[in-house]
Design a protein around this motif. Structure first.
Motif, PDB file in Angstrom:
ATOM      1  N   UNK B   9       0.834  -1.205   0.000  1.00  0.00           N
ATOM      2  CA  UNK B   9       0.000   0.000   0.000  1.00  0.00           C
ATOM      3  C   UNK B   9       0.869   1.256   0.000  1.00  0.00           C
ATOM      4  N   UNK B  10       1.883   1.282   0.875  1.00  0.00           N
ATOM      5  CA  UNK B  10       2.731   2.474   0.947  1.00  0.00           C
ATOM      6  C   UNK B  10       3.491   2.688  -0.362  1.00  0.00           C
ATOM      7  N   UNK B  11       3.966   1.593  -0.965  1.00  0.00           N
ATOM      8  CA  UNK B  11       4.701   1.798  -2.221  1.00  0.00           C
ATOM      9  C   UNK B  11       3.763   2.256  -3.326  1.00  0.00           C
ATOM     10  N   UNK B  12       2.505   1.830  -3.266  1.00  0.00           N
ATOM     11  CA  UNK B  12       1.537   2.328  -4.258  1.00  0.00           C
ATOM     12  C   UNK B  12       1.344   3.832  -4.093  1.00  0.00           C
ATOM     13  N   UNK B  13       1.258   4.265  -2.834  1.00  0.00           N
ATOM     14  CA  UNK B  13       1.115   5.710  -2.584  1.00  0.00           C
ATOM     15  C   UNK B  13       2.325   6.456  -3.161  1.00  0.00           C
ATOM     16  N   UNK B 223       9.534  11.868  -3.215  1.00  0.00           N
ATOM     17  CA  UNK B 223      10.584  12.326  -4.110  1.00  0.00           C
ATOM     18  C   UNK B 223      11.825  11.436  -4.080  1.00  0.00           C
ATOM     19  N   UNK B 224      12.334  11.045  -2.876  1.00  0.00           N
ATOM     20  CA  UNK B 224      13.459  10.114  -2.869  1.00  0.00           C
ATOM     21  C   UNK B 224      13.169   8.834  -3.652  1.00  0.00           C
ATOM     22  N   UNK B 225      11.913   8.387  -3.610  1.00  0.00           N
ATOM     23  CA  UNK B 225      11.560   7.184  -4.370  1.00  0.00           C
ATOM     24  C   UNK B 225      11.841   7.400  -5.850  1.00  0.00           C
ATOM     25  N   UNK B 241       9.885   3.280  -5.382  1.00  0.00           N
ATOM     26  CA  UNK B 241       8.820   3.387  -4.390  1.00  0.00           C
ATOM     27  C   UNK B 241       8.766   2.124  -3.530  1.00  0.00           C
ATOM     28  N   UNK B 242       8.920   0.997  -4.186  1.00  0.00           N
ATOM     29  CA  UNK B 242       8.882  -0.279  -3.463  1.00  0.00           C
ATOM     30  C   UNK B 242      10.026  -0.343  -2.452  1.00  0.00           C
ATOM     31  N   UNK B 243      11.223   0.056  -2.884  1.00  0.00           N
ATOM     32  CA  UNK B 243      12.386   0.010  -1.993  1.00  0.00           C
ATOM     33  C   UNK B 243      12.188   0.932  -0.794  1.00  0.00           C
ATOM     34  N   UNK B 244      11.818   2.185  -1.099  1.00  0.00           N
ATOM     35  CA  UNK B 244      11.667   3.162  -0.020  1.00  0.00           C
ATOM     36  C   UNK B 244      10.553   2.733   0.938  1.00  0.00           C
TER      37      UNK B 244
END
Lengths: 328, 289, 264
Positions: B9-13, B223-225, B241-244
């Motif tokens: 969910x967070x990586x989707x965001x 942004x870092x993603x 995004x997935x990593x972050x």
């Protein structure tokens, strides 16, 4: 810079007279604003050296101010260090951080450099916040006012001459620095790095120096801020503070020390001016809650106006007026 | 399992937000640090439309169209003037825009925490997605929407003529102009799309969790993603995004919840040291700025 | 024959300081192929870029003079509008979009040619450059120099130009490839009724392709005439064909030397 036209001498004399007379004429609140301007001037000169002269983008200015303030605060809190230890220690911390903030600049330029300094800002703020929570100062650290020969610096009147003195020293230091070899090297890397390298300038060292000097001054300003307020909290060093300092050098005028001073004054006075203006409005009751919002909006608008219409800043405007009069 | 669901969910965001950074950077080489604010404006547009109609099928599309228009206007009225200016000036202009928007939002909508879901009659329920993992129904929608947005972006950029023109403008603006492509139109379009995707993210987050200025921080953390993946790569934004998100969820769980706001930037610093152009970015992007 | 392009007294300076062109005047008739010759730094490329509107993006400015194309003034217009007026440029470097495929390079063009016309022009490109047809899906960045030049010409053709500007047609290409491109270009020109203005370092190639030529030196046109005339001009031969006894020298020096000899 060095031409002594009568016009300039008179302006300078009036300015000096005004600066000396201020504490005798102004109220405590006005003097407090003057002190804030002086603190901002020190920080703005530091950022101007880095961005306006050496051409290195930094979005980590609030982080460096915080580092200085926290160094002073922590030393005062943990080992009851007096200010004459706290301030040099803060400058030293700043210089050290300057190396760290500057290292990415050896490899990165433009937005990547902006981003790396931004990331460091969040890191410093996190460490400060951690310290506050771990030691249980969740609202901030209190610092006793500095004492010199039994005299306690606690009110704006006492602080004013001190801050004025420091600001003038920093200004003179910056001016001489810019005329030195280092200053000329900064100008060279600002224009074109490859050319600077071809001229035999050590680009890496020049860049690091810019970061170290700028960061040391900034951290010192942060420490002074901490002593002046008698209180340090990470809340005071949000990203908005960075933006304010960047705004100072834009509004004042890039590549000009006078610009840093004018910008610092403008940005510091603006919120007070807005507050005063909104107090005059009839419906001030409803607006009172949104004063900070009006600050933000006005601030953003003014920054945009300068970026788009007057990239030379206040100094640019002054020069144009001066030019029209035919003084130069 | 719950952790895995949370990471997704967070990586989707982050992915839904960070594609906005990537699109603008890839096409016009501008870093838009006002993306967080623009995304928040999108969410407030929904709050506004929700005050006129309680039908979400009307309120959400109208707000989305408004954000699309506003994105184009941001370019045409403001960023267009920064063409040919320095990298610093362009970044600072976006920062100034962000500050302006923050102020205006509070003036028009107040700083209070508000719930656009209430007037629209949207209730989030909990859904079992994996054995032993539940997420809110709105989070599920968010994951699906992110997938849809990325699929359509890939298709648009690769298959449509306008998408190809955007890529062309990003690769060589001079030649693009020479081939009859109106760069201002392309840039306006990319700002519009970027604000649209950001706004959709803002709307979905605020329907789930309510709405106030803290939304900006989520926008900034996305942004870092984008940078970890490579600022000019959409695929990179997805992986980044997935990593972050994974790092953030795991570190909060096992190390220290206070790290939440700083983890993405820690990863960013590591990435800048090791491989500044990102996992999937092109190396030349580094020299071009 | 009607005049399609007239450049009158064109002055261009870079960064307000360096003057690149000091009063260039030239004209191109509809249907002609015209070459601009000259040494490095003579202002050939700047002239082409000024006509195509590239110049404003380059920190350079047209300070004086006019560029009229089919009765419309072009100086200081943005490049994409100039393209839509019917002028397409094939630049010397960075002439294709490297991350797009060959076909995508032809697709991105935005011009007066819509729908069926675009498809027709694309077919025409593929017919004349069968190599490109075989490489439709290849990324342009992976093409050879010659293929790249063909693609650049092709994408300029899809712009449906009436006037095509080519900056260095033969530079860096093998003679066989140049031969092939010149032949195709000639037949495309007949098919479309194109007018071509090209900058060429190789006078041999220029004289083979062009009917008319201008010689530029130090930011101005110093000589013009039909290819046949210029080719038989001793000084030009000396300066650009390297067939004279004096080696490569500036045209003007040679002309002056010859005048002195004649007087003596």
């Amino acid at each position: 810079m060095s031409d002594l036209s009568p016009m300039r001498v008179v302006t300078a004399l009036i300015a000096i007279a005004a600066l000396i007379a201020l504490p005798f004429l102004a109220s405590g609140a006005t003097l407090d604003i003057a002190n804030q301007i002086l603190l901002a001037t020190i920080g703005a000169i530091a950022l101007m050296l880095l961005t306006g002269f050496a051409g290195q983008i930094s979005l980590g200015h609030a982080g460096l101010l915080a580092a200085g303030a926290f160094t002073a605060g922590i030393l005062a809190q943990e080992i009851a260090a007096p200010f004459w230890i706290g301030i040099p220690a803060a400058a030293l911390t700043g210089a050290l951080l300057g190396v760290i903030f500057g290292l990415p600049s050896l490899r990165l330029r433009g937005i990547y450099l902006a981003v790396s300094t931004l990331a460091l800002h969040f890191l410093v703020v996190y460490v400060g916040g951690e310290y506050e929570t771990r030691r249980g100062f969740s609202t901030g650290i209190l610092i006793d006012p500095p004492v010199v020969f039994g005299f306690e610096f606690w009110d704006p009147v006492a602080w004013y001459p001190v801050l004025l003195f420091v600001a003038v020293i920093v200004w003179l230091l910056a001016r001489n620095l810019l005329r030195s070899r280092t200053g000329r090297a900064w100008a060279a890397i600002h224009d074109t790095e490859p050319v600077a390298a071809a001229l035999g300038i050590n680009v890496a060292r020049t860049k690091l120096w810019a970061f170290v000097i700028s960061s040391a001054i900034t951290a010192m300003a942060g420490a002074l801020f901490a002593y002046y307020r008698g209180f340090v909290s990470i809340e005071a060093f949000s990203l908005f503070v960075t933006i304010q300092y960047v705004a100072m050098i834009i509004i004042g005028g890039m590549g000009s020390l006078l610009g840093a001073v004018l910008g610092a004054a403008f940005v510091t006075v603006l919120p007070h001016a807005i507050e005063a203006a909104s107090a005059l409005l009839p419906s001030s009751g409803g607006l009172a809650g949104s004063i900070f919002a009006m600050n933000y909006a006005a601030f953003g608008l003014i920054m945009i106006a300068f970026l788009v219409f007057e990239p030379g800043g206040l100094v640019g405007i002054l020069r144009r007026i001066g030019g029209k009069r035919g003084t130069r | 399992m719950q952790l895995v669901a949370n990471i997704i969910v967070l990586s989707a965001i982050y992915a839904l937000i960070s594609c906005g950074y990537v699109l603008i950077y890839r096409v016009s080489r501008v870093l838009n640090l006002a993306h967080g604010e623009l995304m928040m404006v999108g969410a407030y547009l929904l709050l506004m439309t929700a005050s006129f109609t309680s039908n979400p099928m009307v309120a959400i599309p109208v707000a989305a169209v408004l954000s699309l228009t506003m994105g184009a206007l941001v370019y045409l009225l403001l960023m267009r003037r920064m063409t040919g200016e320095s990298v610093l000036a362009a970044i600072l202009t976006t920062i100034a825009l962000g500050i302006l928007l923050r102020g205006l939002i509070v003036i028009f909508f107040s700083a209070a925490h508000q719930y656009p879901a209430v007037p629209l009659g949207i209730h989030s329920s909990s859904v079992q997605v994996l054995p032993g993992a539940r997420i809110s129904s709105l989070s599920l929608i968010l994951v699906v929407v992110t997938a849809l947005v990325y699929a359509s972006l890939f298709a648009f950029l690769r298959l449509s003529r306008w998408g190809l023109r955007m890529q062309a403008a990003g690769q060589n603006p001079l030649l693009a102009a020479q081939r009859g492509i109106n760069l201002h139109a392309i840039y306006a379009m990319v700002w519009a799309i970027s604000m649209f995707t950001g706004s959709v993210a803002g709307m979905l987050i605020s329907l789930d969790a309510g709405l106030d200025q803290t939304l900006i921080m989520i926008g900034l953390k996305a942004f870092p993603a984008a940078l970890v993946g490579g600022l000019d790569s959409l695929l990179g934004a997805l992986i980044g995004s997935l990593i972050v998100a994974a790092a953030e969820v795991l570190l909060i769980q096992y190390v220290n919840p206070l790290l939440a706001d700083v983890v993405p930037f820690l990863i960013l610093i590591v990435m800048l040291v090791v491989r500044p152009w990102g996992l999937f970015g092109t190396r030349e992007a580094l020299d071009r700025v | 024959m009607s005049t399609l392009l007239t450049v009158k007294n064109l002055h261009v300076s870079y960064q307000r300081a360096i003057t690149a062109l000091t009063g260039v005047s030239l004209s191109v008739d509809a249907g002609q192929i015209v070459a601009i010759l000259g040494a490095n730094g003579a202002g050939k490329t700047t002239t082409l870029r000024a006509i195509s509107g590239f110049i404003g993006l380059d920190n350079a400015r047209v300070t004086q003079g006019s560029i009229r194309f089919d009765g419309t003034e072009l100086a200081r217009r943005p490049p994409y509008q100039i393209t839509r007026q019917g002028i397409a440029l094939v630049p010397e470097r960075d002439k294709v979009f490297p991350n797009l495929s060959v076909h995508e390079n032809l697709e991105v063009v935005s011009s007066r040619s819509a729908g069926a016309e675009r498809a027709r022009l694309q077919d025409l490109v593929y017919t004349h450059f069968p190599r490109l047809a075989a490489l439709k899906k290849r990324e342009a960045g992976l093409l050879s120099g010659g293929e790249r030049q063909m693609l650049a010409l092709g994408s300029a053709i899809v712009c449906a130009p009436r006037l095509m500007l080519i900056d260095e047609l033969s530079l860096g290409l093998a003679p066989v490839i140049v031969e092939e491109i010149v032949e195709h270009l000639k037949s495309i020109r007949t098919d479309l009724g194109l007018t071509i203005l090209l900058v060429e370092q190789s006078a041999a190639v220029a004289f083979r392709l062009a009917e008319h030529a201008f010689v530029m030196e130090h930011g101005e046109v110093v000589l013009s005439g039909s290819s046949a005339e210029l080719e038989s001009n001793d000084a030009v031969r000396n300066a650009y064909l390297g067939t004279g006894s004096e080696g490569r020298r500036s045209y003007r020096d040679l002309a002056m030397a010859r005048d002195k000899e004649l007087k003596a």
